[in-house]
Design a protein around this motif. Structure first.
Motif, PDB file in Angstrom:
ATOM      1  N   GLN A  16      -7.803   4.845  -7.870  1.00 14.96           N
ATOM      2  CA  GLN A  16      -6.826   5.104  -6.816  1.00 14.96           C
ATOM      3  C   GLN A  16      -7.327   4.582  -5.474  1.00 14.96           C
ATOM      4  O   GLN A  16      -6.541   4.140  -4.630  1.00 14.96           O
ATOM      5  CB  GLN A  16      -6.525   6.607  -6.719  1.00 14.96           C
ATOM      6  CG  GLN A  16      -5.853   7.195  -7.949  1.00 14.96           C
ATOM      7  CD  GLN A  16      -4.427   6.696  -8.147  1.00 14.96           C
ATOM      8  OE1 GLN A  16      -3.882   5.979  -7.316  1.00 14.96           O
ATOM      9  NE2 GLN A  16      -3.817   7.069  -9.262  1.00 14.96           N
ATOM     10  N   GLY A  17      -8.638   4.621  -5.271  1.00 15.23           N
ATOM     11  CA  GLY A  17      -9.213   4.021  -4.063  1.00 15.23           C
ATOM     12  C   GLY A  17      -8.994   2.522  -4.029  1.00 15.23           C
ATOM     13  O   GLY A  17      -8.702   1.952  -2.972  1.00 15.23           O
ATOM     14  N   TYR A  18      -9.116   1.876  -5.195  1.00 12.13           N
ATOM     15  CA  TYR A  18      -8.834   0.429  -5.267  1.00 12.13           C
ATOM     16  C   TYR A  18      -7.377   0.152  -4.897  1.00 12.13           C
ATOM     17  O   TYR A  18      -7.074  -0.808  -4.182  1.00 12.13           O
ATOM     18  CB  TYR A  18      -9.099  -0.100  -6.682  1.00 12.13           C
ATOM     19  CG  TYR A  18     -10.534   0.018  -7.149  1.00 12.13           C
ATOM     20  CD1 TYR A  18     -11.589   0.040  -6.246  1.00 12.13           C
ATOM     21  CD2 TYR A  18     -10.832   0.111  -8.510  1.00 12.13           C
ATOM     22  CE1 TYR A  18     -12.900   0.159  -6.681  1.00 12.13           C
ATOM     23  CE2 TYR A  18     -12.145   0.218  -8.954  1.00 12.13           C
ATOM     24  CZ  TYR A  18     -13.170   0.253  -8.044  1.00 12.13           C
ATOM     25  OH  TYR A  18     -14.462   0.356  -8.468  1.00 12.13           O
ATOM     26  N   LEU A  19      -6.474   0.999  -5.406  1.00 14.56           N
ATOM     27  CA  LEU A  19      -5.050   0.800  -5.108  1.00 14.56           C
ATOM     28  C   LEU A  19      -4.759   1.004  -3.629  1.00 14.56           C
ATOM     29  O   LEU A  19      -3.928   0.296  -3.049  1.00 14.56           O
ATOM     30  CB  LEU A  19      -4.200   1.768  -5.949  1.00 14.56           C
ATOM     31  CG  LEU A  19      -4.269   1.574  -7.469  1.00 14.56           C
ATOM     32  CD1 LEU A  19      -3.336   2.547  -8.180  1.00 14.56           C
ATOM     33  CD2 LEU A  19      -3.931   0.147  -7.864  1.00 14.56           C
ATOM     34  N   ALA A  20      -5.451   1.959  -3.006  1.00 19.79           N
ATOM     35  CA  ALA A  20      -5.289   2.151  -1.567  1.00 19.79           C
ATOM     36  C   ALA A  20      -5.735   0.901  -0.810  1.00 19.79           C
ATOM     37  O   ALA A  20      -5.125   0.499   0.188  1.00 19.79           O
ATOM     38  CB  ALA A  20      -6.089   3.366  -1.100  1.00 19.79           C
ATOM     39  N   SER A  21      -6.794   0.249  -1.309  1.00 20.62           N
ATOM     40  CA  SER A  21      -7.266  -0.987  -0.683  1.00 20.62           C
ATOM     41  C   SER A  21      -6.243  -2.100  -0.829  1.00 20.62           C
ATOM     42  O   SER A  21      -6.105  -2.949   0.061  1.00 20.62           O
ATOM     43  CB  SER A  21      -8.603  -1.406  -1.310  1.00 20.62           C
ATOM     44  OG  SER A  21      -9.590  -0.423  -1.111  1.00 20.62           O
ATOM     45  N   VAL A  22      -5.528  -2.103  -1.953  1.00 21.21           N
ATOM     46  CA  VAL A  22      -4.481  -3.112  -2.159  1.00 21.21           C
ATOM     47  C   VAL A  22      -3.399  -2.968  -1.090  1.00 21.21           C
ATOM     48  O   VAL A  22      -2.948  -3.958  -0.499  1.00 21.21           O
ATOM     49  CB  VAL A  22      -3.862  -2.972  -3.570  1.00 21.21           C
ATOM     50  CG1 VAL A  22      -2.589  -3.800  -3.692  1.00 21.21           C
ATOM     51  CG2 VAL A  22      -4.862  -3.420  -4.627  1.00 21.21           C
ATOM     52  N   TRP A  23      -2.982  -1.745  -0.817  1.00 23.38           N
ATOM     53  CA  TRP A  23      -1.959  -1.511   0.204  1.00 23.38           C
ATOM     54  C   TRP A  23      -2.466  -1.919   1.582  1.00 23.38           C
ATOM     55  O   TRP A  23      -1.738  -2.523   2.380  1.00 23.38           O
ATOM     56  CB  TRP A  23      -1.550  -0.033   0.202  1.00 23.38           C
ATOM     57  CG  TRP A  23      -0.673   0.318  -0.952  1.00 23.38           C
ATOM     58  CD1 TRP A  23      -1.076   0.725  -2.187  1.00 23.38           C
ATOM     59  CD2 TRP A  23       0.756   0.281  -1.002  1.00 23.38           C
ATOM     60  NE1 TRP A  23       0.008   0.940  -2.996  1.00 23.38           N
ATOM     61  CE2 TRP A  23       1.142   0.683  -2.297  1.00 23.38           C
ATOM     62  CE3 TRP A  23       1.739  -0.040  -0.073  1.00 23.38           C
ATOM     63  CZ2 TRP A  23       2.471   0.767  -2.692  1.00 23.38           C
ATOM     64  CZ3 TRP A  23       3.059   0.051  -0.466  1.00 23.38           C
ATOM     65  CH2 TRP A  23       3.424   0.452  -1.754  1.00 23.38           C
ATOM     66  N   ALA A  24      -3.739  -1.600   1.862  1.00 20.84           N
ATOM     67  CA  ALA A  24      -4.298  -1.951   3.166  1.00 20.84           C
ATOM     68  C   ALA A  24      -4.391  -3.466   3.331  1.00 20.84           C
ATOM     69  O   ALA A  24      -4.012  -4.022   4.367  1.00 20.84           O
ATOM     70  CB  ALA A  24      -5.678  -1.311   3.324  1.00 20.84           C
ATOM     71  N   LEU A  25      -4.885  -4.146   2.297  1.00 18.63           N
ATOM     72  CA  LEU A  25      -5.033  -5.599   2.364  1.00 18.63           C
ATOM     73  C   LEU A  25      -3.669  -6.273   2.463  1.00 18.63           C
ATOM     74  O   LEU A  25      -3.504  -7.261   3.207  1.00 18.63           O
ATOM     75  CB  LEU A  25      -5.785  -6.100   1.131  1.00 18.63           C
ATOM     76  CG  LEU A  25      -6.085  -7.602   1.074  1.00 18.63           C
ATOM     77  CD1 LEU A  25      -6.982  -7.999   2.238  1.00 18.63           C
ATOM     78  CD2 LEU A  25      -6.751  -7.968  -0.256  1.00 18.63           C
ATOM     79  N   SER A  26      -2.690  -5.748   1.742  1.00 17.11           N
ATOM     80  CA  SER A  26      -1.350  -6.336   1.775  1.00 17.11           C
ATOM     81  C   SER A  26      -0.736  -6.231   3.165  1.00 17.11           C
ATOM     82  O   SER A  26      -0.014  -7.139   3.603  1.00 17.11           O
ATOM     83  CB  SER A  26      -0.446  -5.636   0.750  1.00 17.11           C
ATOM     84  OG  SER A  26      -0.932  -5.823  -0.563  1.00 17.11           O
ATOM     85  N   ALA A  27      -1.015  -5.135   3.857  1.00 13.55           N
ATOM     86  CA  ALA A  27      -0.472  -4.963   5.203  1.00 13.55           C
ATOM     87  C   ALA A  27      -1.027  -6.003   6.170  1.00 13.55           C
ATOM     88  O   ALA A  27      -0.365  -6.389   7.135  1.00 13.55           O
ATOM     89  CB  ALA A  27      -0.788  -3.559   5.713  1.00 13.55           C
ATOM     90  N   VAL A  28      -2.263  -6.474   5.901  1.00 12.73           N
ATOM     91  CA  VAL A  28      -2.873  -7.487   6.759  1.00 12.73           C
ATOM     92  C   VAL A  28      -2.445  -8.887   6.337  1.00 12.73           C
ATOM     93  O   VAL A  28      -2.113  -9.741   7.174  1.00 12.73           O
ATOM     94  CB  VAL A  28      -4.409  -7.360   6.720  1.00 12.73           C
ATOM     95  CG1 VAL A  28      -5.061  -8.478   7.528  1.00 12.73           C
ATOM     96  CG2 VAL A  28      -4.846  -6.007   7.242  1.00 12.73           C
ATOM     97  N   VAL A  29      -2.435  -9.131   5.027  1.00 12.34           N
ATOM     98  CA  VAL A  29      -2.146 -10.460   4.502  1.00 12.34           C
ATOM     99  C   VAL A  29      -0.656 -10.789   4.595  1.00 12.34           C
ATOM    100  O   VAL A  29      -0.291 -11.951   4.829  1.00 12.34           O
ATOM    101  CB  VAL A  29      -2.620 -10.566   3.034  1.00 12.34           C
ATOM    102  CG1 VAL A  29      -2.159 -11.875   2.395  1.00 12.34           C
ATOM    103  CG2 VAL A  29      -4.135 -10.465   2.978  1.00 12.34           C
ATOM    104  N   GLY A  30       0.216  -9.786   4.432  1.00  7.54           N
ATOM    105  CA  GLY A  30       1.653 -10.020   4.401  1.00  7.54           C
ATOM    106  C   GLY A  30       2.185 -10.805   5.587  1.00  7.54           C
ATOM    107  O   GLY A  30       2.833 -11.849   5.408  1.00  7.54           O
ATOM    108  N   PRO A  31       1.947 -10.356   6.827  1.00  9.77           N
ATOM    109  CA  PRO A  31       2.460 -11.108   7.975  1.00  9.77           C
ATOM    110  C   PRO A  31       1.919 -12.529   8.062  1.00  9.77           C
ATOM    111  O   PRO A  31       2.649 -13.456   8.411  1.00  9.77           O
ATOM    112  CB  PRO A  31       1.985 -10.265   9.170  1.00  9.77           C
ATOM    113  CG  PRO A  31       1.827  -8.888   8.621  1.00  9.77           C
ATOM    114  CD  PRO A  31       1.333  -9.076   7.220  1.00  9.77           C
ATOM    115  N   LEU A  32       0.633 -12.700   7.728  1.00  9.45           N
ATOM    116  CA  LEU A  32       0.037 -14.038   7.768  1.00  9.45           C
ATOM    117  C   LEU A  32       0.681 -14.947   6.734  1.00  9.45           C
ATOM    118  O   LEU A  32       1.067 -16.083   7.028  1.00  9.45           O
ATOM    119  CB  LEU A  32      -1.473 -13.933   7.521  1.00  9.45           C
ATOM    120  CG  LEU A  32      -2.235 -15.256   7.442  1.00  9.45           C
ATOM    121  CD1 LEU A  32      -2.141 -16.016   8.759  1.00  9.45           C
ATOM    122  CD2 LEU A  32      -3.696 -15.013   7.068  1.00  9.45           C
ATOM    123  N   LEU A  33       0.826 -14.430   5.519  1.00  5.47           N
ATOM    124  CA  LEU A  33       1.430 -15.219   4.451  1.00  5.47           C
ATOM    125  C   LEU A  33       2.891 -15.525   4.771  1.00  5.47           C
ATOM    126  O   LEU A  33       3.374 -16.643   4.540  1.00  5.47           O
ATOM    127  CB  LEU A  33       1.323 -14.448   3.129  1.00  5.47           C
ATOM    128  CG  LEU A  33       1.731 -15.188   1.857  1.00  5.47           C
ATOM    129  CD1 LEU A  33       0.904 -16.460   1.686  1.00  5.47           C
ATOM    130  CD2 LEU A  33       1.552 -14.284   0.637  1.00  5.47           C
TER     131      LEU A  33
END
Length: 488
Positions: free
Chosen positions: A135-152
């Motif tokens: 579940q910690g890994y999944l939380a990291s996915v959400w955090a990383l997506s929030a950063v990568v999404g606007p850039l992508l």
């Protein structure tokens, strides 16, 4: 679910890929929508591109959680991915705003299946400490997506047709579906259960009506919003009547009213309301009141995305030692503590203070969310785990939506009272966000009005966040201790 026959590592990768599609969807679409709307027209429907997705996702989460308990996790998550990918392809071919909204509705149904069922699969495959780490890994996915999404999103919109904003999901979704199909194996379970179709329909209608009412009331209380609220009340009452008489209710009252589940979900609900205020209004405060650049505002908000996975990781490593309830209580204290830092902000404050508040709130969310989810999942048997997980996800989504509506109304009221009833125009707000406040007529007065209104919003956030503490204290000790022993 058979741990021995399932390749757990590969299944986790598939879960992370499928969750990443949902997590990145909001940020990547929000980045590209101004350009998409300019081509499709009907700007008045702009907000519904986002609201439609959240509407069907929230309305169908509980339904798919129940279906996963009846028909198994694998069929439901494959159905969810298929719906999401079909809708993504169609969204890329959208020819108007109504068609885009229709495809986003379908996309939301897919997300409503993927998110709770994927989290249920984790609970099936991983006991205790291992589940917390995943579940910690999944939380990291959400955090990383929030950063990568606007850039992508920015890269795609400047170098490719905007359709790729949606089509980028296709290879990721196909990979996830293949991995689930090949490597996720479930034990054969014989369950003959009648499906409460009427209950599912009434639930979907009532929640959809509530979401529409909340979305409309973010700006003004219109007749349309009141009508939607009336539909919600009537269908909710009918839904409760139906669930009391159904042989196999879609939303079992006995499950939702279990004390550990009820209070864990209520804590998550209030926490999601608070966090919605942070993500919505903190960047605006940093840019307009503190007069800092969008980069600094983004940094302040990014601290949330740093604190969240850190809290989740620490929680996952300390379940066995301290138990779930104490970790929930610590998380419940951190959230209002972080909100207090936002209340202390003034026009002369450093952006570091804003970032610190964001960091502490994110850390608290990481502790609270993981603990509440595992407590909810381990309070029931396998046959109800999908429904229990879906209730947790539903509480998060509903809390976010209600938080946006309530705090948006507070901001609107604050602005009206700070400017003698004269509304701040979008052009004036855009000027402040672009750093042109000093050159605008009455720019400083507008800035002060925003400061007053945003401060009021942070105060209401604090009042909501404080409610999390007594709710977590009401989680029964004996249930939390029992689940902590299962975790260890």
């Amino acid at each position: 679910m058979s741990e021995k026959s399932s390749h757990r590592g590969l299944v986790v990768v598939a879960i992370m890929a499928s969750m990443a599609m949902i997590a990145i969807e909001a940020t990547i679409v929000s980045t590209a929508m101004p350009q998409i709307a300019a081509q499709l027209g009907q700007i008045n429907l702009y907000s519904w591109v986002f609201s439609s997705f959240l509407l069907t996702q929230t309305a169908t989460t509980v339904i798919f959680g129940k279906l996963a308990d009846v028909y198994g996790r694998k069929p439901m998550i494959l159905v969810g991915i298929a719906l999401f990918l079909v809708a993504s392809v169609l969204a890329g071919f959208a020819w108007s705003m109504p068609s885009m909204i229709a495809f986003r509705l379908l996309q939301g149904i897919g997300a409503g299946a993927i998110q709770p069922v994927a989290m249920t699969v984790v609970a099936d495959l991983f006991p205790g400490n291992q589940r917390g780490k995943v579940q910690g890994y999944l939380a990291s996915v959400w955090a990383l997506s929030a950063v990568v999404g606007p850039l992508l999103g920015s890269i795609i919109i400047h170098n490719l047709p905007w359709a790729w904003i949606f089509w980028i999901n296709v290879p990721v979704g196909i990979f996830a579906a293949l991995a689930f199909f090949l490597f996720l194996h479930e034990e054969k379970r014989t369950r003959v259960v009648s499906i409460d179709i009427l209950g599912a329909t009434l639930f979907a209608i009532s929640i959809s009506a509530l979401m529409i009412a909340l979305t409309e009331m973010e700006t003004t209380v219109s007749g349309y919003a009141i009508a939607a609220l009336a539909v919600f009340v009537v269908t909710l009452a009918t839904f409760i009547w139906q669930e009391r008489r159904a042989e196999a209710p879609m939303v079992a009252p006995d499950l939702w009213l279990k004390r550990p589940i009820a209070f864990a979900n209520l804590a998550v609900f209030f926490a999601s309301m608070s966090i919605m205020g942070l993500t919505t209004f903190l960047p605006m405060y940093v840019q307009t009141v503190l007069n800092r650049s969008p980069l600094v505002a983004g940094f302040a908000l990014t601290m949330l995305l740093l604190g969240w996975p850190c809290g989740a990781t620490i929680a996952s490593r300390t379940f066995a030692r301290f138990g779930l309830r104490p970790i929930m209580i610590v998380g419940s204290v951190c959230i209002p503590a972080g909100t207090c830092l936002l209340v202390l902000l003034t026009s002369t404050s450093s952006a570091v203070l804003a970032g610190a508040g964001s960091l502490v709130m994110g850390f608290g969310m990481g502790l609270l969310n993981i603990s509440a989810l595992i407590l909810t999942q381990d309070s029931v048997s396998w046959a109800e785990r999908g429904s229990a997980t879906a209730s947790n996800v539903f509480s998060r989504n509903l809390g976010s939506t209600l938080g946006a509506a309530v705090l948006g109304a507070v901001l609107t009221y604050g602005l009206a009272n700070s400017t003698n009833g004269q509304p701040i125009t979008p052009e004036q707000l855009r000027g402040l966000l672009n750093g042109a406040g000093e050159m605008m007529a009455g720019g400083e007065a507008i800035r002060l009005a925003l400061q007053h209104a945003l401060h009021s919003t942070f105060v209401v956030m604090l009042l909501i966040a404080v409610l999390i503490v007594p709710v977590c204290l009401l989680v029964p000790k004996h249930a939390a201790q029992r689940e902590a022993q299962q975790v260890s």
